[in-house]
Structures are given as structure tokens and as C-alpha cells.
Design a protein around this motif. Sequence first.
Motif, short mmCIF file in Angstrom:
data_model
loop_
_atom_site.label_atom_id
_atom_site.label_comp_id
_atom_site.label_asym_id
_atom_site.label_seq_id
_atom_site.Cartn_x
_atom_site.Cartn_y
_atom_site.Cartn_z
N GLN A 30 0.84 -1.20 0.00
CA GLN A 30 0.00 0.00 0.00
C GLN A 30 0.87 1.25 0.00
N VAL A 31 1.89 1.26 0.85
CA VAL A 31 2.80 2.40 0.90
C VAL A 31 3.52 2.56 -0.44
N ALA A 32 3.95 1.46 -1.02
CA ALA A 32 4.61 1.52 -2.33
C ALA A 32 3.66 2.07 -3.39
N ASN A 33 2.44 1.60 -3.39
CA ASN A 33 1.47 2.07 -4.38
C ASN A 33 1.17 3.56 -4.23
N GLU A 34 1.11 4.03 -3.00
CA GLU A 34 0.84 5.44 -2.76
C GLU A 34 2.02 6.32 -3.16
N ASN A 35 3.23 5.81 -3.00
CA ASN A 35 4.42 6.61 -3.24
C ASN A 35 5.02 6.46 -4.63
N GLN A 63 -2.60 -7.91 -4.98
CA GLN A 63 -2.08 -6.54 -4.97
C GLN A 63 -2.19 -5.88 -6.34
N LYS A 64 -3.35 -6.03 -6.97
CA LYS A 64 -3.54 -5.49 -8.32
C LYS A 64 -3.35 -3.98 -8.42
N PRO A 65 -3.75 -3.20 -7.42
CA PRO A 65 -3.49 -1.75 -7.57
C PRO A 65 -2.00 -1.44 -7.79
N LEU A 66 -1.14 -2.12 -7.07
CA LEU A 66 0.30 -1.88 -7.24
C LEU A 66 0.77 -2.39 -8.60
N LYS A 68 -1.03 -2.50 -11.30
CA LYS A 68 -1.53 -1.52 -12.28
C LYS A 68 -0.66 -0.26 -12.26
N THR A 69 -0.22 0.15 -11.10
CA THR A 69 0.69 1.30 -11.00
C THR A 69 2.00 0.99 -11.71
N THR A 70 2.49 -0.23 -11.54
CA THR A 70 3.73 -0.64 -12.21
C THR A 70 3.57 -0.57 -13.72
N VAL A 71 2.47 -1.10 -14.22
CA VAL A 71 2.21 -1.07 -15.66
C VAL A 71 2.15 0.37 -16.15
N LYS A 72 1.42 1.21 -15.43
CA LYS A 72 1.28 2.61 -15.82
C LYS A 72 2.63 3.32 -15.83
N GLU A 101 -5.99 -8.57 -18.24
CA GLU A 101 -5.84 -7.12 -18.26
C GLU A 101 -4.38 -6.67 -18.41
N PHE A 102 -3.45 -7.57 -18.13
CA PHE A 102 -2.03 -7.26 -18.28
C PHE A 102 -1.45 -7.78 -19.59
N GLY A 103 -2.30 -8.29 -20.47
CA GLY A 103 -1.85 -8.89 -21.72
C GLY A 103 -1.03 -7.97 -22.60
#
Length: 143
Positions: A30-35, A63-66, A68-72, A101-103
Motif C-alpha cells: 500500500q505504501v509503495a502504491n501510494e508513493n 495486490q492489483k493496484p500496485l 496496475k501502478t507498475t504497468v502505468k 488485463e495485463f496482456g
Amino acid sequence: LANTLWAIVLLRDDVAMSDAAPDLIPKLTQVANENAPKWSPKEADINLPMIACCLAKLDIQTQKPLLKTTVKCFKGKLGAMNDWGLCALAWSFTEVFKDAEFGGFRASLKAEVKQRGFSEKLVQRSQMGPVDWRSCTVERLCS
């Protein structure tokens, strides 16, 4: 954060760590995703692949939000990514994070791996971590 998660991976068979990890990992991610959106390109290049690799090694699919952040963060920027980070993301998104979704990202990772001439064996070895991966000779792994 990435190094803390890597330590959890290394210590996952330790009884005390296995008891603490279920509470600690979601908090760290969560902290990683926020930062992560605030990180410099160099910070993201170092941290996000290691975090994704850790989650993959622990087979944590929640941990899909993180992810997705990585992909973005890396979409359209894989050419500038460090070699281990590219291989770690390629391994993680091919072997563990197989969601449809990560294809598109997975295809981009595979294309960049191919463009750099990395073997499948070299990509697989990325799960050893950046230090051990770099200590392997590319010549031996690409044959």
C-alpha cells in the motif's frame, strides 16, 4: 520498501516471518502504491520490478493496484529500463500475474526482452534477485 519485501521473500520459511508476513506485506505494498507515482524514474526502475518480483515469488495475487501502478509507470518506457528489472517484470507478468488485463503489457515486455536478445533462461533467472542475477554471466545463460 523493495529491500524489505525482498527480505521477506528470503526469510519466508522462518516461522516468525511467516507469521508476520500476512500483515506486513499488504501494508508495504500500500505504501509503495501510494508513493510510486512520486518516485523519480530511477527510483521506480529499481523498486517496482523488485516489488513485483517479490509478490510473484510469494504468489500474492491480491495486490492489483500496485501491479496496475507498475504497468502505468513503465508503459512506453521499457526501452530505458534496467536489464534485471525488465527480466524480473517479464518473469513476474508471464509466470504469475497472468490476468488478461495485463496482456498488452506482457506483450510489450516480451518484445523488449526479444529486442535485447535475452534468453528465456535469463528471464527465468531474474527471480534470483538483482545481485545474484548480475553475478551470472550472460554468455552462459544465453547459450
